[in-house]
Design a protein around this motif. Structure first.
Motif, PDB file in Angstrom:
ATOM      1  N   VAL A 148       0.833  -1.220   0.000  1.00 22.38           N
ATOM      2  CA  VAL A 148       0.000   0.000   0.000  1.00 22.38           C
ATOM      3  C   VAL A 148       0.860   1.259   0.000  1.00 22.38           C
ATOM      4  O   VAL A 148       0.415   2.323   0.442  1.00 22.38           O
ATOM      5  CB  VAL A 148      -0.961   0.001   1.213  1.00 22.38           C
ATOM      6  CG1 VAL A 148      -2.002  -1.083   1.084  1.00 22.38           C
ATOM      7  CG2 VAL A 148      -0.195  -0.152   2.519  1.00 22.38           C
ATOM      8  N   THR A 149       2.083   1.144  -0.513  1.00 20.80           N
ATOM      9  CA  THR A 149       2.971   2.314  -0.537  1.00 20.80           C
ATOM     10  C   THR A 149       2.358   3.452  -1.347  1.00 20.80           C
ATOM     11  O   THR A 149       2.353   4.613  -0.910  1.00 20.80           O
ATOM     12  CB  THR A 149       4.339   1.927  -1.128  1.00 20.80           C
ATOM     13  OG1 THR A 149       4.883   0.824  -0.378  1.00 20.80           O
ATOM     14  CG2 THR A 149       5.306   3.097  -1.065  1.00 20.80           C
ATOM     15  N   ARG A 150       1.817   3.137  -2.529  1.00 20.66           N
ATOM     16  CA  ARG A 150       1.200   4.169  -3.368  1.00 20.66           C
ATOM     17  C   ARG A 150      -0.069   4.721  -2.714  1.00 20.66           C
ATOM     18  O   ARG A 150      -0.398   5.913  -2.867  1.00 20.66           O
ATOM     19  CB  ARG A 150       0.879   3.598  -4.751  1.00 20.66           C
ATOM     20  CG  ARG A 150       2.124   3.262  -5.568  1.00 20.66           C
ATOM     21  CD  ARG A 150       1.747   2.641  -6.898  1.00 20.66           C
ATOM     22  NE  ARG A 150       0.955   3.548  -7.712  1.00 20.66           N
ATOM     23  CZ  ARG A 150       0.368   3.196  -8.857  1.00 20.66           C
ATOM     24  NH1 ARG A 150       0.484   1.952  -9.310  1.00 20.66           N
ATOM     25  NH2 ARG A 150      -0.330   4.070  -9.538  1.00 20.66           N
ATOM     26  N   GLU A 192      -1.328  11.322   1.536  1.00 17.72           N
ATOM     27  CA  GLU A 192      -0.627  12.581   1.780  1.00 17.72           C
ATOM     28  C   GLU A 192      -0.995  13.639   0.736  1.00 17.72           C
ATOM     29  O   GLU A 192      -1.113  14.828   1.060  1.00 17.72           O
ATOM     30  CB  GLU A 192       0.887  12.342   1.782  1.00 17.72           C
ATOM     31  CG  GLU A 192       1.361  11.441   2.916  1.00 17.72           C
ATOM     32  CD  GLU A 192       0.955  11.953   4.285  1.00 17.72           C
ATOM     33  OE1 GLU A 192       1.039  13.195   4.508  1.00 17.72           O
ATOM     34  OE2 GLU A 192       0.529  11.136   5.125  1.00 17.72           O
ATOM     35  N   GLU A 193      -1.195  13.217  -0.498  1.00 16.90           N
ATOM     36  CA  GLU A 193      -1.578  14.172  -1.537  1.00 16.90           C
ATOM     37  C   GLU A 193      -2.980  14.730  -1.297  1.00 16.90           C
ATOM     38  O   GLU A 193      -3.232  15.928  -1.482  1.00 16.90           O
ATOM     39  CB  GLU A 193      -1.518  13.491  -2.913  1.00 16.90           C
ATOM     40  CG  GLU A 193      -0.114  13.125  -3.366  1.00 16.90           C
ATOM     41  CD  GLU A 193      -0.106  12.356  -4.677  1.00 16.90           C
ATOM     42  OE1 GLU A 193      -1.202  12.190  -5.260  1.00 16.90           O
ATOM     43  OE2 GLU A 193       0.976  11.917  -5.112  1.00 16.90           O
ATOM     44  N   LEU A 194      -3.900  13.847  -0.886  1.00 10.45           N
ATOM     45  CA  LEU A 194      -5.277  14.293  -0.638  1.00 10.45           C
ATOM     46  C   LEU A 194      -5.358  15.252   0.544  1.00 10.45           C
ATOM     47  O   LEU A 194      -6.221  16.139   0.572  1.00 10.45           O
ATOM     48  CB  LEU A 194      -6.185  13.081  -0.402  1.00 10.45           C
ATOM     49  CG  LEU A 194      -6.417  12.169  -1.613  1.00 10.45           C
ATOM     50  CD1 LEU A 194      -7.290  10.982  -1.225  1.00 10.45           C
ATOM     51  CD2 LEU A 194      -7.065  12.944  -2.760  1.00 10.45           C
ATOM     52  N   LYS A 195      -4.471  15.076   1.517  1.00  7.86           N
ATOM     53  CA  LYS A 195      -4.477  15.986   2.673  1.00  7.86           C
ATOM     54  C   LYS A 195      -4.159  17.420   2.251  1.00  7.86           C
ATOM     55  O   LYS A 195      -4.575  18.367   2.928  1.00  7.86           O
ATOM     56  CB  LYS A 195      -3.465  15.511   3.705  1.00  7.86           C
ATOM     57  CG  LYS A 195      -3.887  14.256   4.458  1.00  7.86           C
ATOM     58  CD  LYS A 195      -2.848  13.862   5.498  1.00  7.86           C
ATOM     59  CE  LYS A 195      -3.283  12.612   6.263  1.00  7.86           C
ATOM     60  NZ  LYS A 195      -2.264  12.197   7.279  1.00  7.86           N
ATOM     61  N   GLU A 225     -10.068  20.382  -1.857  1.00 12.74           N
ATOM     62  CA  GLU A 225     -11.388  19.754  -1.743  1.00 12.74           C
ATOM     63  C   GLU A 225     -11.541  18.967  -0.444  1.00 12.74           C
ATOM     64  O   GLU A 225     -12.656  18.691  -0.011  1.00 12.74           O
ATOM     65  CB  GLU A 225     -11.602  18.821  -2.945  1.00 12.74           C
ATOM     66  CG  GLU A 225     -13.046  18.412  -3.151  1.00 12.74           C
ATOM     67  CD  GLU A 225     -13.246  17.630  -4.435  1.00 12.74           C
ATOM     68  OE1 GLU A 225     -14.406  17.296  -4.732  1.00 12.74           O
ATOM     69  OE2 GLU A 225     -12.245  17.371  -5.135  1.00 12.74           O
ATOM     70  N   PHE A 226     -10.397  18.630   0.195  1.00 15.99           N
ATOM     71  CA  PHE A 226     -10.442  17.837   1.423  1.00 15.99           C
ATOM     72  C   PHE A 226     -10.048  18.654   2.657  1.00 15.99           C
ATOM     73  O   PHE A 226      -9.787  18.080   3.715  1.00 15.99           O
ATOM     74  CB  PHE A 226      -9.514  16.621   1.299  1.00 15.99           C
ATOM     75  CG  PHE A 226     -10.010  15.573   0.352  1.00 15.99           C
ATOM     76  CD1 PHE A 226     -10.782  14.503   0.797  1.00 15.99           C
ATOM     77  CD2 PHE A 226      -9.731  15.658  -1.016  1.00 15.99           C
ATOM     78  CE1 PHE A 226     -11.254  13.542  -0.092  1.00 15.99           C
ATOM     79  CE2 PHE A 226     -10.199  14.707  -1.906  1.00 15.99           C
ATOM     80  CZ  PHE A 226     -10.958  13.651  -1.446  1.00 15.99           C
ATOM     81  N   LEU A 238     -10.147   5.566   4.819  1.00 14.81           N
ATOM     82  CA  LEU A 238     -11.032   6.213   3.839  1.00 14.81           C
ATOM     83  C   LEU A 238     -10.861   5.586   2.462  1.00 14.81           C
ATOM     84  O   LEU A 238     -11.852   5.257   1.791  1.00 14.81           O
ATOM     85  CB  LEU A 238     -10.727   7.715   3.788  1.00 14.81           C
ATOM     86  CG  LEU A 238     -11.398   8.499   2.648  1.00 14.81           C
ATOM     87  CD1 LEU A 238     -12.907   8.471   2.791  1.00 14.81           C
ATOM     88  CD2 LEU A 238     -10.869   9.926   2.608  1.00 14.81           C
ATOM     89  N   LEU A 239      -9.614   5.391   2.037  1.00 14.54           N
ATOM     90  CA  LEU A 239      -9.369   4.829   0.705  1.00 14.54           C
ATOM     91  C   LEU A 239      -9.727   3.351   0.649  1.00 14.54           C
ATOM     92  O   LEU A 239     -10.203   2.859  -0.383  1.00 14.54           O
ATOM     93  CB  LEU A 239      -7.911   5.040   0.322  1.00 14.54           C
ATOM     94  CG  LEU A 239      -7.466   6.507   0.206  1.00 14.54           C
ATOM     95  CD1 LEU A 239      -6.039   6.600  -0.294  1.00 14.54           C
ATOM     96  CD2 LEU A 239      -8.401   7.294  -0.714  1.00 14.54           C
TER      97      LEU A 239
END
Length: 452
Positions: free
Chosen positions: A269-271, A277-280, A284-285, A294-295
């Motif tokens: 689940v590295t990606r 981290e990108e969504l944080k 929009e988030f 969440l994912l």
């Protein structure tokens, strides 16, 4: 005579705050005899087999009696508090008779008035007082005084309630210790756990039995709490009730009804962690809680959409498989009252930001102990995140009425073969348990592989 007449006193009964609940425990009273209350005011907090719920009173008036003390389990439909809706002097024990001209007329309940809580409605006529069944625990002093007046006896002066925290009161109840007989040693006259243990020791040989007096010939004799037959210094026994009792019954029923099968898969689940981290940082988030759960939840919803047969239940009575065209996604949550599984309604139709918002609200509400019974009903599939405790994975038991539950293990940095080379990668193990009556190995494997 007192102002507590059949036409002015309303008995508020324990409502069914869920669906089919039969009892609830009174956790805390927010009012006392003599207090004025208004329509919609919260008067007590109760714990059912599903959650802790605050009960509002459906009319205005003055509290005349609390029929049960805190810590008492009361059947649904039993009167728990008496309110004089005609007003009167706010005295906790006795109300002086008022002249007929001075007594305010009782206003009729307006038609079309909405109930303030599921399980009871607002009557359109005055409720007649019925003889109350004697509870299994001692009746509070104000209620005893009022009952004595109704029986033609002089009321007894109310004794101040001893100061003790709820856990200490529960301990005293379990050990059969009367708090009124204890000399407090804590600050500000508060009774401590040590005081209760010290008072319990000499009472083990001489249990006290309360005998009903002649003033209340119809009252049921008070049954004393059982004397502890074990070493209280070396053991603590906790009564099984409320959420924990309901959970235990549900898990036993599920484990011995549905044939469970559990499959496992270990995933890099590295990606996924990079995406978190990108969504944080995504606008929009902003203000939303973004985490691996969440994912994983979104991945499960996508897998269900591709394999809809997994989202079903077994109807034993009709011998049918009930396929659900919606997903109410349950999230197992550990709370001080035990494990609960509230669910996100219609999770299948939510975008990722909407799912993040719903997940955050669900977790926050569960931690505060404010989850409603409705939020825990109607689930179709569940996720349990045991990884937060550092556990690799587990074999989860199905939530009753569901066909699948996904366990998420801890995410750890491990050696992993990536693009032909051994590299440190973030890895987790997923476990899917399913009901083998309606989900075969092929379908279960497809769903688990799809989530991975």
């Amino acid at each position: 005579m007192t102002t507590m007449t059949e036409t002015s006193v309303r008995e508020f009964k324990m409502p069914d705050v869920g669906e089919g609940l039969t009892e609830a425990e009174i956790l805390k009273w927010y009012v006392q005899p003599g207090d004025s209350v208004t329509d919609g005011q919260v008067v007590c907090e109760v714990e059912t087999a599903k959650a802790a719920v605050e009960l509002p009173i459906p009319y205005d008036g003055v509290v005349r009696a609390l029929h049960f003390p805190e810590g008492t389990t009361v059947d649904v439909g039993t009167a728990i508090i008496a309110v004089d809706v005609a007003g009167g002097a706010p005295e906790p024990v006795k109300a002086e008779p008022a002249a007929p001209a001075e007594a305010p007329a009782q206003e009729p309940e307006p038609e079309g008035r909405k109930p303030v809580l599921v399980g009871y409605g607002v009557g359109t006529s005055a409720t007649k007082r019925r003889p109350r069944k004697g509870p299994e625990v001692s009746v509070p002093a104000p209620a005893q005084a009022i009952q004595s007046e109704l029986n033609g006896h002089a009321p007894v002066a109310e004794k101040p309630r001893p100061l003790a925290k709820p856990p200490v009161r529960k301990l005293a109840k379990d050990l059969g210790v009367d708090l009124d007989t204890i000399t407090p040693s804590g600050p500000d006259g508060i009774i401590t756990r040590e005081d209760v243990h010290a008072a319990a020791t000499p009472k083990q040989a001489e249990p006290v039995v309360t005998v009903p007096t002649a003033a209340a010939p119809t009252a049921t004799p008070v049954i004393p709490a059982p004397v502890a037959s074990y070493d209280t210094a070396r053991e603590t026994r906790i009564p099984v009730k409320g959420v924990r009792k309901a959970t235990a019954a549900a898990m036993v029923g599920s484990a011995f009804t549905a044939p469970h099968v559990t499959e496992f898969v270990t995933v890099d689940v590295t990606r996924t962690m990079k995406l978190v981290e990108e969504l944080k940082q995504d606008k929009e988030f902003q203000g939303l809680r973004v985490n691996p759960l969440l994912l994983i939840a979104k991945a499960l919803l996508v897998a269900i959409k591709r394999n809809p047969d997994i989202n079903a239940s077994w109807d034993e009575a009709n011998q049918e498989i009930v396929q659900k065209h919606y997903v109410n996604l349950g999230i197992a949550a550990a709370t001080p009252r035990g494990l609960i599984v509230p669910n996100i309604k219609d999770a299948h139709g939510k975008t990722l930001p909407q799912l993040a918002e719903a997940l955050g609200e669900l977790v926050a509400t569960a931690r505060e102990g404010k989850t409603s019974p409705a939020a825990m009903q109607g689930g179709t599939v569940t996720i349990t995140n045991v990884g937060v405790f550092g556990v690799d994975t587990g074999t989860p038991i199905l939530n009753p009425g569901e066909s699948a539950i996904l366990a998420v293990g801890a995410i750890k940095l491990q050696p992993w073969v990536h693009k032909g080379k051994v590299k440190p990668r973030q890895v987790t193990t997923l476990a899917l348990s399913f009901d083998h009556r309606l989900v075969d190995g092929e379908l279960g494997s497809k769903v688990l592989a799809d989530v991975a």
